[in-house]
Design an enzyme around this catalytic site. Structure first.
Site, PDB file in Angstrom:
ATOM      1  CE1 TYR A 172      -7.045   3.340  -0.221  1.00  0.00           C
ATOM      2  CE2 TYR A 172      -4.642   3.444  -0.104  1.00  0.00           C
ATOM      3  CZ  TYR A 172      -5.801   2.823  -0.551  1.00  0.00           C
ATOM      4  OH  TYR A 172      -5.718   1.679  -1.288  1.00  0.00           O
ATOM      5  CD  GLU A 202      -3.033  -0.592  -0.171  1.00  0.00           C
ATOM      6  OE1 GLU A 202      -3.059   0.568  -0.606  1.00  0.00           O
ATOM      7  OE2 GLU A 202      -3.680  -1.510  -0.702  1.00  0.00           O
ATOM      8  CB  CYS A 217     -19.508  -3.172 -15.716  1.00  0.00           C
ATOM      9  SG  CYS A 217     -19.386  -2.666 -13.989  1.00  0.00           S
ATOM     10  CB  CYS A 269     -20.664   0.213 -19.301  1.00  0.00           C
ATOM     11  SG  CYS A 269     -19.888   1.749 -18.771  1.00  0.00           S
ATOM     12  CG  ASP A 302      -7.846   2.928  -4.720  1.00  0.00           C
ATOM     13  OD1 ASP A 302      -9.017   3.001  -5.176  1.00  0.00           O
ATOM     14  OD2 ASP A 302      -7.056   2.050  -5.076  1.00  0.00           O
ATOM     15  CB  CYS A 350     -15.063   1.149 -13.556  1.00  0.00           C
ATOM     16  SG  CYS A 350     -16.016   2.672 -13.513  1.00  0.00           S
ATOM     17  CB  CYS A 378     -23.740   1.766 -13.063  1.00  0.00           C
ATOM     18  SG  CYS A 378     -22.628   3.134 -13.364  1.00  0.00           S
TER      19      CYS A 378
HETATM   20 FE1  SF4 Z   1     -18.114   1.839 -14.296  1.00  0.00          FE
HETATM   21 FE2  SF4 Z   1     -20.741   1.946 -14.104  1.00  0.00          FE
HETATM   22 FE3  SF4 Z   1     -19.626   1.376 -16.425  1.00  0.00          FE
HETATM   23 FE4  SF4 Z   1     -19.504  -0.382 -14.428  1.00  0.00          FE
HETATM   24  S1  SF4 Z   1     -21.319   0.298 -15.506  1.00  0.00           S
HETATM   25  S2  SF4 Z   1     -17.833   0.210 -15.804  1.00  0.00           S
HETATM   26  S3  SF4 Z   1     -19.349   0.978 -12.668  1.00  0.00           S
HETATM   27  S4  SF4 Z   1     -19.463   3.288 -15.319  1.00  0.00           S
END
Ligand code: SF4
Length: 375
Positions: free
Chosen positions: A151, A68, A231, A228, A169, A221, A237
């Site tokens: 953090y 870290e 994802c 997306c 982060d 992301c 989202c």
């Molecule tokens: Fe990022 Fe949302 Fe796209 Fe997933 S759906 S990659 S969280 S912007």
């Protein structure tokens, strides 16, 4: 983003007052992400992956802490070999604590932000001498150690000890700002992002959740062209729903970085060794070896040679530019060879290849060596 779907990217987003998902829907974020992490976790040398954890393996807090600290402002690709070299040389916190600080600084060379290396050593000493070699397990206990901020305390508590800490982060900040379509620009948005991150952090497996968020930010992301369509969180989202993923997090226009200037001197003896001096402990590159030179200022004085390490026939080798976090640095590089009558300031003579130097010093020395060879 699907081909042909044009993203709507507003310049600034209106501040959002309500969360985009009802609380019961937020409960499903962690299981979806952890299932993805089970399939897609990155293999990292400091990490105990989900399969090994299922078999009962636990992370080494020393390795988690070391990684870290190294990863602050530095990429995984850069850190990976350096982490392995560090761990091979100092496999325990006690071994690191017992090392001379100069050795730690030399091993750190090239990783930047040298105050971190000094604090790393101080922290190792505190853990070895005041805590019997055992890292505290709470965020509060970890924060009391040198060089551990909010953090890092949260990350080590969550990853090494599975404490229910909220870890945010740069990657996580981006994912959360998008998930919740947070319209407040950074850095003002940070408290809201933190609160939103807390609302999806599970009580079970918070360490894996934190690492899964980091991996999602690194692999899916991403800052540009987020994936997306593959994802695991697309269904939750808000930015994806708006077809505006890249508009988040909203950022204020960056101020121009100032430029500082200076001169730097590579002085060689008859064996081809170069004269290096250890910089003052405080300040930028504190405690590191470097070439002697002037102070770095926006308006440097006219006679740079008063800062040269010797009266010699200085030859111009050209200029280099290096960019630090807060400023650009333009350095004029000079080199000269010692002759029998030269008296020079105190320093260490080292073979250029053997010197473990910070990147800016490496660049300057490289420039001097190239000019010396060709001239
Ligand atoms: Fe990022 Fe949302 Fe796209 Fe997933 S759906 S990659 S969280 S912007």
């Amino acid at each position: 983003m699907a081909d042909g779907v044009k993203p709507i990217i507003p310049k600034t987003m209106p501040a959002r007052k309500t969360l985009p998902n009802p609380p019961e829907k937020l409960l499903s974020v962690a299981p979806a992400l952890l299932a993805w992490y089970g399939r897609a976790a990155r293999d990292l040398p400091w990490r105990v992956g989900p399969a090994a954890r299922r078999k009962g393996a636990r992370p080494d807090p020393y390795a988690v802490w070391l990684s870290e600290i190294m990863l602050q402002q530095t990429t995984v690709a850069t850190v990976r070999p350096r982490f392995e070299a560090f761990l091979e040389r100092w496999p325990t916190v006690e071994a690191l604590a017992a090392a001379p600080v100069e050795d730690v600084l030399a091993e750190w060379a090239g990783l930047g932000y040298y105050a971190r290396a000094r604090n790393l050593h101080k922290c190792a000493r505190a853990v070895a001498l005041e805590h019997g070699g055992v890292f505290p397990q709470t965020e509060e206990g970890l924060r009391a150690l040198p060089g551990i901020g909010a953090y890092t305390a949260a990350a080590v508590a969550a990853i090494a000890f599975d404490a229910p800490a909220v870890v945010v982060d740069g990657n996580v900040e981006r994912v959360v700002a998008r998930l919740f379509a947070i319209g407040e620009p950074l850095p003002k948005a940070r408290p809201e992002i933190r609160k939103a991150a807390g609302s999806i952090t599970p009580r079970e497996r918070p360490g894996d959740f934190a690492q899964a968020m980091m991996d999602l930010g690194a692999a899916v992301c991403t800052p540009r062209a987020p994936k997306c369509l593959i994802c695991p969180l697309a269904g939750f989202c808000a930015a994806f729903k708006q077809r505006a993923a890249e508009a988040f997090p909203v950022k204020k226009a960056k101020a121009e970085k100032p430029t500082r200037r200076g001169a730097i001197f590579a002085f060689f003896n008859s064996k081809g060794e170069v004269l290096l001096e250890r910089r003052e402990d405080k300040g930028l590159l504190g405690g590191m070896l470097g070439l002697p030179g002037t102070a770095w200022a926006e308006h440097p004085g006219a006679d740079v040679f008063v800062s040269a390490p010797a009266q010699a026939k200085w030859i111009e080798a050209g200029a280099i530019r290096h960019t630090f976090t807060h400023f650009h640095l333009d350095l004029d590089v000079y080199f000269a060879d010692e002759n029998r009558r030269t008296e020079c300031v105190m320093g260490e003579w080292l073979e250029p290849e053997a010197a473990r130097l910070p990147t800016v010093m490496k660049k300057a020395l490289g420039r001097a060596l190239a000019a010396r060879k060709s001239g």
